[in-house]
Motif scaffolding. Structure first.
Motif, PDB file in Angstrom:
ATOM      1  N   ARG A 133      -6.439  -8.793   3.362  1.00 45.96           N
ATOM      2  CA  ARG A 133      -5.319  -7.976   3.826  1.00 45.96           C
ATOM      3  C   ARG A 133      -5.483  -6.597   3.206  1.00 45.96           C
ATOM      4  O   ARG A 133      -5.347  -6.425   2.002  1.00 45.96           O
ATOM      5  CB  ARG A 133      -3.974  -8.585   3.419  1.00 45.96           C
ATOM      6  N   HIS A 134      -5.807  -5.625   4.044  1.00 44.09           N
ATOM      7  CA  HIS A 134      -5.983  -4.247   3.623  1.00 44.09           C
ATOM      8  C   HIS A 134      -4.692  -3.484   3.897  1.00 44.09           C
ATOM      9  O   HIS A 134      -3.832  -3.937   4.643  1.00 44.09           O
ATOM     10  CB  HIS A 134      -7.123  -3.587   4.412  1.00 44.09           C
ATOM     11  N   ASP A 137      -4.023  -2.928   7.633  1.00 48.29           N
ATOM     12  CA  ASP A 137      -5.000  -3.677   8.423  1.00 48.29           C
ATOM     13  C   ASP A 137      -5.190  -5.053   7.799  1.00 48.29           C
ATOM     14  O   ASP A 137      -5.821  -5.173   6.753  1.00 48.29           O
ATOM     15  CB  ASP A 137      -6.330  -2.922   8.472  1.00 48.29           C
ATOM     16  N   CYS A 138      -4.650  -6.062   8.448  1.00 42.52           N
ATOM     17  CA  CYS A 138      -4.800  -7.420   7.935  1.00 42.52           C
ATOM     18  C   CYS A 138      -5.893  -8.137   8.716  1.00 42.52           C
ATOM     19  O   CYS A 138      -5.860  -8.184   9.953  1.00 42.52           O
ATOM     20  CB  CYS A 138      -3.488  -8.184   8.066  1.00 42.52           C
ATOM     21  N   PHE A 142      -7.104 -13.797   7.436  1.00 42.19           N
ATOM     22  CA  PHE A 142      -6.457 -13.735   6.121  1.00 42.19           C
ATOM     23  C   PHE A 142      -5.500 -14.894   5.928  1.00 42.19           C
ATOM     24  O   PHE A 142      -5.372 -15.446   4.837  1.00 42.19           O
ATOM     25  CB  PHE A 142      -5.708 -12.410   5.957  1.00 42.19           C
ATOM     26  N   GLY A 147      -1.483 -15.461   1.179  1.00 43.64           N
ATOM     27  CA  GLY A 147      -2.887 -15.736   1.411  1.00 43.64           C
ATOM     28  C   GLY A 147      -3.374 -16.958   0.653  1.00 43.64           C
ATOM     29  O   GLY A 147      -2.621 -17.615  -0.070  1.00 43.64           O
ATOM     30  N   ASN A 168      -5.811 -10.531  -1.121  1.00 43.71           N
ATOM     31  CA  ASN A 168      -4.797  -9.499  -0.894  1.00 43.71           C
ATOM     32  C   ASN A 168      -5.189  -8.208  -1.599  1.00 43.71           C
ATOM     33  O   ASN A 168      -5.453  -8.215  -2.801  1.00 43.71           O
ATOM     34  CB  ASN A 168      -3.428  -9.967  -1.404  1.00 43.71           C
ATOM     35  N   GLN A 174      -1.671  -6.617  -6.411  1.00 44.10           N
ATOM     36  CA  GLN A 174      -2.925  -7.093  -5.813  1.00 44.10           C
ATOM     37  C   GLN A 174      -4.016  -7.195  -6.878  1.00 44.10           C
ATOM     38  O   GLN A 174      -4.103  -6.380  -7.791  1.00 44.10           O
ATOM     39  CB  GLN A 174      -3.356  -6.175  -4.657  1.00 44.10           C
TER      40      GLN A 174
END
Length: 297
Positions: A133-134, A137-138, A142, A147, A168, A174
Protein backbone atom coordinates in the motif's frame (compact mmCIF):
# COMPACT_ATOMS: atom_id res chain seq x y z
CA UNK A 1 17.70 -27.59 14.16
CA UNK A 2 19.82 -25.98 16.89
CA UNK A 3 18.50 -22.50 17.45
CA UNK A 4 19.44 -22.29 21.12
CA UNK A 5 21.70 -24.10 23.50
CA UNK A 6 22.93 -23.80 27.05
CA UNK A 7 23.13 -20.60 29.02
CA UNK A 8 26.59 -19.83 27.62
CA UNK A 9 25.01 -19.15 24.21
CA UNK A 10 22.90 -16.37 25.71
CA UNK A 11 25.61 -14.72 27.80
CA UNK A 12 26.67 -11.44 26.19
CA UNK A 13 29.18 -8.82 27.24
CA UNK A 14 27.36 -5.93 25.57
CA UNK A 15 23.93 -5.04 24.19
CA UNK A 16 23.09 -2.61 21.40
CA UNK A 17 19.71 -1.34 20.25
CA UNK A 18 19.26 0.45 16.93
CA UNK A 19 16.17 2.52 16.22
CA UNK A 20 15.86 2.25 12.45
CA UNK A 21 14.69 4.51 9.60
CA UNK A 22 13.64 3.92 6.01
CA UNK A 23 14.18 7.54 5.00
CA UNK A 24 15.89 7.75 1.59
CA UNK A 25 18.64 10.17 2.59
CA UNK A 26 22.34 9.80 3.38
CA UNK A 27 22.02 10.18 7.16
CA UNK A 28 18.45 9.58 8.35
CA UNK A 29 17.51 11.59 11.41
CA UNK A 30 15.68 8.57 12.82
CA UNK A 31 18.75 6.34 13.14
CA UNK A 32 19.75 6.09 16.79
CA UNK A 33 22.17 3.64 18.43
CA UNK A 34 22.50 2.85 22.14
CA UNK A 35 25.05 0.58 23.77
CA UNK A 36 24.85 -1.06 27.21
CA UNK A 37 27.66 -2.96 28.87
CA UNK A 38 27.04 -5.96 31.10
CA UNK A 39 26.11 -4.84 34.60
CA UNK A 40 24.04 -1.89 35.78
CA UNK A 41 25.65 1.12 34.07
CA UNK A 42 23.21 3.17 32.03
CA UNK A 43 23.18 2.66 28.27
CA UNK A 44 24.77 5.44 26.27
CA UNK A 45 24.11 6.83 22.83
CA UNK A 46 26.71 6.17 20.15
CA UNK A 47 26.51 9.12 17.76
CA UNK A 48 29.24 9.86 15.20
CA UNK A 49 29.66 13.46 14.01
CA UNK A 50 26.98 14.21 11.45
CA UNK A 51 24.89 11.18 12.43
CA UNK A 52 24.67 7.62 11.19
CA UNK A 53 24.27 6.34 7.68
CA UNK A 54 23.06 2.81 7.02
CA UNK A 55 26.41 2.01 5.42
CA UNK A 56 28.15 3.24 8.59
CA UNK A 57 26.04 0.83 10.62
CA UNK A 58 26.98 -2.08 8.36
CA UNK A 59 30.63 -1.34 9.10
CA UNK A 60 29.99 -0.82 12.81
CA UNK A 61 28.18 -4.13 13.21
CA UNK A 62 30.70 -5.99 11.03
CA UNK A 63 33.44 -4.68 13.30
CA UNK A 64 32.09 -6.76 16.18
CA UNK A 65 32.39 -9.86 14.02
CA UNK A 66 35.97 -8.98 13.17
CA UNK A 67 36.86 -8.47 16.84
CA UNK A 68 34.84 -11.46 18.06
CA UNK A 69 32.89 -9.28 20.51
CA UNK A 70 30.02 -11.15 22.15
CA UNK A 71 27.29 -8.56 21.67
CA UNK A 72 23.53 -8.84 21.21
CA UNK A 73 22.32 -6.31 18.64
CA UNK A 74 18.62 -5.45 18.39
CA UNK A 75 17.31 -3.90 15.17
CA UNK A 76 13.92 -2.20 15.31
CA UNK A 77 12.66 -3.50 11.96
CA UNK A 78 11.06 -6.57 10.43
CA UNK A 79 13.66 -8.78 8.74
CA UNK A 80 11.09 -10.52 6.52
CA UNK A 81 7.57 -10.31 5.14
CA UNK A 82 4.63 -12.58 5.96
CA UNK A 83 5.03 -15.99 4.36
CA UNK A 84 3.14 -18.63 6.32
CA UNK A 85 -0.35 -17.22 5.65
CA UNK A 86 -0.06 -17.53 1.86
CA UNK A 87 2.86 -19.93 1.44
CA UNK A 88 4.94 -17.16 -0.17
CA UNK A 89 6.12 -13.62 0.42
CA UNK A 90 4.72 -12.51 -2.93
CA UNK A 91 2.09 -14.98 -4.15
CA UNK A 92 1.89 -15.11 -7.92
CA UNK A 93 5.38 -13.71 -8.54
CA UNK A 94 7.75 -16.31 -9.93
CA UNK A 95 10.74 -14.55 -8.34
CA UNK A 96 9.25 -14.77 -4.83
CA UNK A 97 12.05 -16.16 -2.59
CA UNK A 98 11.67 -19.21 -0.39
CA UNK A 99 13.49 -18.01 2.75
CA UNK A 100 14.68 -14.89 4.55
CA UNK A 101 18.25 -14.53 3.25
CA UNK A 102 17.00 -15.06 -0.32
CA UNK A 103 14.48 -12.26 0.26
CA UNK A 104 17.30 -9.96 1.39
CA UNK A 105 19.23 -10.85 -1.76
CA UNK A 106 16.22 -10.03 -3.96
CA UNK A 107 15.70 -6.64 -2.33
CA UNK A 108 19.40 -5.91 -2.77
CA UNK A 109 19.45 -7.00 -6.42
CA UNK A 110 16.50 -4.81 -7.38
CA UNK A 111 17.71 -1.81 -5.35
CA UNK A 112 21.43 -2.04 -6.09
CA UNK A 113 21.51 1.30 -7.90
CA UNK A 114 19.58 3.19 -5.21
CA UNK A 115 21.75 5.44 -3.03
CA UNK A 116 21.99 5.30 0.77
CA UNK A 117 20.78 1.66 0.87
CA UNK A 118 17.30 2.90 -0.02
CA UNK A 119 14.73 0.80 -1.88
CA UNK A 120 12.83 2.97 -4.39
CA UNK A 121 13.65 0.66 -7.29
CA UNK A 122 12.36 -2.41 -5.48
CA UNK A 123 9.09 -0.69 -4.65
CA UNK A 124 8.71 0.52 -8.23
CA UNK A 125 9.14 -2.96 -9.68
CA UNK A 126 5.97 -4.01 -11.50
CA UNK A 127 5.51 -7.21 -9.50
CA UNK A 128 6.72 -5.96 -6.12
CA UNK A 129 4.55 -2.84 -6.08
CA UNK A 130 1.36 -4.92 -6.35
CA UNK A 131 1.84 -6.18 -2.79
CA UNK A 132 2.27 -2.82 -1.05
CA UNK A 133 0.00 0.00 0.00
CA UNK A 134 1.70 3.14 -1.28
CA UNK A 135 0.65 6.72 -0.74
CA UNK A 136 -2.20 7.26 -3.18
CA UNK A 137 -1.78 3.79 -4.71
CA UNK A 138 -2.73 0.49 -3.13
CA UNK A 139 -1.39 -2.62 -4.83
CA UNK A 140 -4.07 -4.99 -6.15
CA UNK A 141 -2.92 -7.87 -3.92
CA UNK A 142 -2.25 -5.84 -0.75
CA UNK A 143 -5.41 -7.14 0.85
CA UNK A 144 -7.66 -5.36 3.31
CA UNK A 145 -7.32 -3.55 6.62
CA UNK A 146 -3.77 -3.29 7.91
CA UNK A 147 -2.59 -5.94 5.48
CA UNK A 148 -0.90 -9.31 5.96
CA UNK A 149 0.87 -10.04 9.22
CA UNK A 150 3.61 -12.48 10.20
CA UNK A 151 2.89 -15.13 12.79
CA UNK A 152 4.88 -13.27 15.45
CA UNK A 153 2.89 -10.12 14.68
CA UNK A 154 -0.24 -12.06 15.52
CA UNK A 155 1.43 -12.89 18.83
CA UNK A 156 2.12 -9.19 19.29
CA UNK A 157 -1.58 -8.45 18.86
CA UNK A 158 -2.41 -11.10 21.45
CA UNK A 159 0.03 -9.38 23.81
CA UNK A 160 -1.94 -6.14 23.43
CA UNK A 161 0.46 -4.46 21.01
CA UNK A 162 -0.50 -2.87 17.70
CA UNK A 163 1.66 -4.15 14.83
CA UNK A 164 1.33 -2.93 11.26
CA UNK A 165 1.89 -4.94 8.13
CA UNK A 166 5.33 -4.65 6.54
CA UNK A 167 3.46 -4.23 3.26
CA UNK A 168 2.05 -0.91 4.45
CA UNK A 169 4.04 2.16 3.36
CA UNK A 170 1.54 4.82 4.48
CA UNK A 171 1.32 6.78 7.72
CA UNK A 172 3.55 7.53 10.68
CA UNK A 173 3.33 3.94 11.94
CA UNK A 174 4.38 2.33 8.65
CA UNK A 175 7.33 -0.04 8.93
CA UNK A 176 7.71 -1.21 5.33
CA UNK A 177 10.48 1.11 4.19
CA UNK A 178 12.45 0.61 7.39
CA UNK A 179 12.21 -3.13 7.00
CA UNK A 180 13.25 -3.07 3.34
CA UNK A 181 16.28 -0.87 3.96
CA UNK A 182 17.14 -3.14 6.87
CA UNK A 183 17.06 -6.13 4.54
CA UNK A 184 19.76 -4.50 2.42
CA UNK A 185 21.87 -4.16 5.57
CA UNK A 186 21.25 -7.78 6.57
CA UNK A 187 22.26 -8.91 3.09
CA UNK A 188 25.59 -7.10 3.45
CA UNK A 189 26.21 -8.71 6.82
CA UNK A 190 25.31 -12.21 5.59
CA UNK A 191 27.98 -14.71 6.48
CA UNK A 192 29.57 -12.38 9.04
CA UNK A 193 26.87 -11.81 11.66
CA UNK A 194 24.16 -14.41 12.43
CA UNK A 195 20.54 -13.24 12.52
CA UNK A 196 18.31 -15.14 14.95
CA UNK A 197 16.23 -17.21 14.30
CA UNK A 198 17.20 -17.53 10.62
CA UNK A 199 20.56 -18.71 11.96
CA UNK A 200 21.26 -20.74 15.10
CA UNK A 201 22.88 -18.95 17.99
CA UNK A 202 26.66 -19.02 17.60
CA UNK A 203 28.99 -19.74 20.50
CA UNK A 204 31.05 -16.57 19.96
CA UNK A 205 30.76 -13.16 18.35
CA UNK A 206 27.77 -10.91 17.67
CA UNK A 207 24.13 -11.88 17.13
CA UNK A 208 21.36 -9.78 15.58
CA UNK A 209 17.74 -10.02 16.73
CA UNK A 210 14.62 -8.14 15.72
CA UNK A 211 13.22 -5.92 18.47
CA UNK A 212 9.97 -4.01 18.97
CA UNK A 213 10.60 -0.99 21.18
CA UNK A 214 7.11 -1.14 22.66
CA UNK A 215 8.06 -4.44 24.31
CA UNK A 216 10.84 -2.68 26.18
CA UNK A 217 8.44 0.05 27.24
CA UNK A 218 5.94 -2.50 28.54
CA UNK A 219 8.65 -4.31 30.48
CA UNK A 220 9.59 -0.99 32.08
CA UNK A 221 6.03 -0.49 33.27
CA UNK A 222 5.00 2.10 30.70
CA UNK A 223 1.33 1.73 29.81
CA UNK A 224 0.08 1.18 26.28
CA UNK A 225 -0.29 4.44 24.38
CA UNK A 226 2.31 6.15 26.57
CA UNK A 227 5.46 4.44 25.37
CA UNK A 228 7.29 7.60 24.29
CA UNK A 229 9.64 9.32 26.74
CA UNK A 230 10.64 12.88 25.98
CA UNK A 231 12.40 13.94 29.17
CA UNK A 232 15.18 12.68 31.38
CA UNK A 233 13.05 11.92 34.42
CA UNK A 234 10.70 9.62 32.50
CA UNK A 235 13.64 7.85 30.88
CA UNK A 236 15.42 7.33 34.22
CA UNK A 237 12.26 5.90 35.79
CA UNK A 238 11.93 3.42 32.93
CA UNK A 239 15.62 2.50 33.07
CA UNK A 240 15.40 1.92 36.82
CA UNK A 241 12.56 -0.55 36.27
CA UNK A 242 14.95 -2.55 34.10
CA UNK A 243 17.76 -2.53 36.67
CA UNK A 244 19.74 0.31 35.09
CA UNK A 245 21.37 3.33 36.66
CA UNK A 246 20.34 6.84 35.51
CA UNK A 247 21.52 7.97 32.11
CA UNK A 248 23.84 10.85 31.28
CA UNK A 249 21.65 13.82 30.28
CA UNK A 250 21.07 14.21 26.56
CA UNK A 251 21.38 17.42 24.59
CA UNK A 252 18.02 16.64 23.00
CA UNK A 253 15.34 14.12 23.90
CA UNK A 254 13.40 12.48 21.10
CA UNK A 255 11.63 9.18 20.52
CA UNK A 256 14.52 7.69 18.58
CA UNK A 257 17.14 8.32 21.27
CA UNK A 258 14.99 7.28 24.23
CA UNK A 259 13.66 4.17 22.45
CA UNK A 260 17.21 3.05 21.67
CA UNK A 261 18.45 3.65 25.23
CA UNK A 262 15.54 1.85 26.87
CA UNK A 263 15.71 -1.05 24.40
CA UNK A 264 19.42 -1.58 25.07
CA UNK A 265 18.69 -1.76 28.82
CA UNK A 266 15.83 -4.17 28.14
CA UNK A 267 17.99 -6.49 26.03
CA UNK A 268 20.50 -6.62 28.87
CA UNK A 269 17.77 -7.39 31.40
CA UNK A 270 16.13 -10.24 29.45
CA UNK A 271 18.83 -11.76 27.22
CA UNK A 272 19.43 -14.76 29.49
CA UNK A 273 15.74 -15.67 29.76
CA UNK A 274 15.52 -19.02 27.94
CA UNK A 275 11.81 -18.61 27.26
CA UNK A 276 12.50 -15.71 24.91
CA UNK A 277 14.87 -17.83 22.83
CA UNK A 278 12.38 -20.68 22.59
CA UNK A 279 8.94 -19.12 22.00
CA UNK A 280 6.29 -21.79 21.68
CA UNK A 281 5.02 -20.49 18.32
CA UNK A 282 8.40 -20.56 16.58
CA UNK A 283 8.63 -23.47 14.14
CA UNK A 284 11.40 -24.40 11.75
CA UNK A 285 9.39 -23.00 8.83
CA UNK A 286 8.77 -19.68 10.58
CA UNK A 287 12.42 -19.42 11.61
CA UNK A 288 13.45 -19.95 7.98
CA UNK A 289 10.91 -17.64 6.33
CA UNK A 290 9.41 -15.00 8.62
CA UNK A 291 11.76 -14.78 11.57
CA UNK A 292 10.56 -13.73 15.01
CA UNK A 293 10.49 -10.64 17.20
CA UNK A 294 12.67 -11.21 20.25
CA UNK A 295 10.51 -11.02 23.35
CA UNK A 296 7.24 -12.22 21.77
CA UNK A 297 5.97 -15.25 23.65
Amino acid sequence: MRRTGGRALTEFEAFAAIDWSGQAVARPAGLAVALAERGEAAPRLIAPPGGWSRADLVDWIAGFAQSGTRILIGLDLSPAFPFVDAGAYFPGWEASPSHGPALWALVEALSAQDPHLSVASFLAHDEARRHFRHRGDCGDVFGTGRGRLRVCEGVQKAMGLSPYSCFNLVGAAQVGKSSLTGMRVLHRLRGAVPVWPFDPLPETGPVIVEIYTSLAARAAGIRAGRSKMRDGAALDAALAALGSRPHAPLARYNDHATDALLSAAWLRAVAENPTLWQPKGLTDEIARTEGWTFGCI
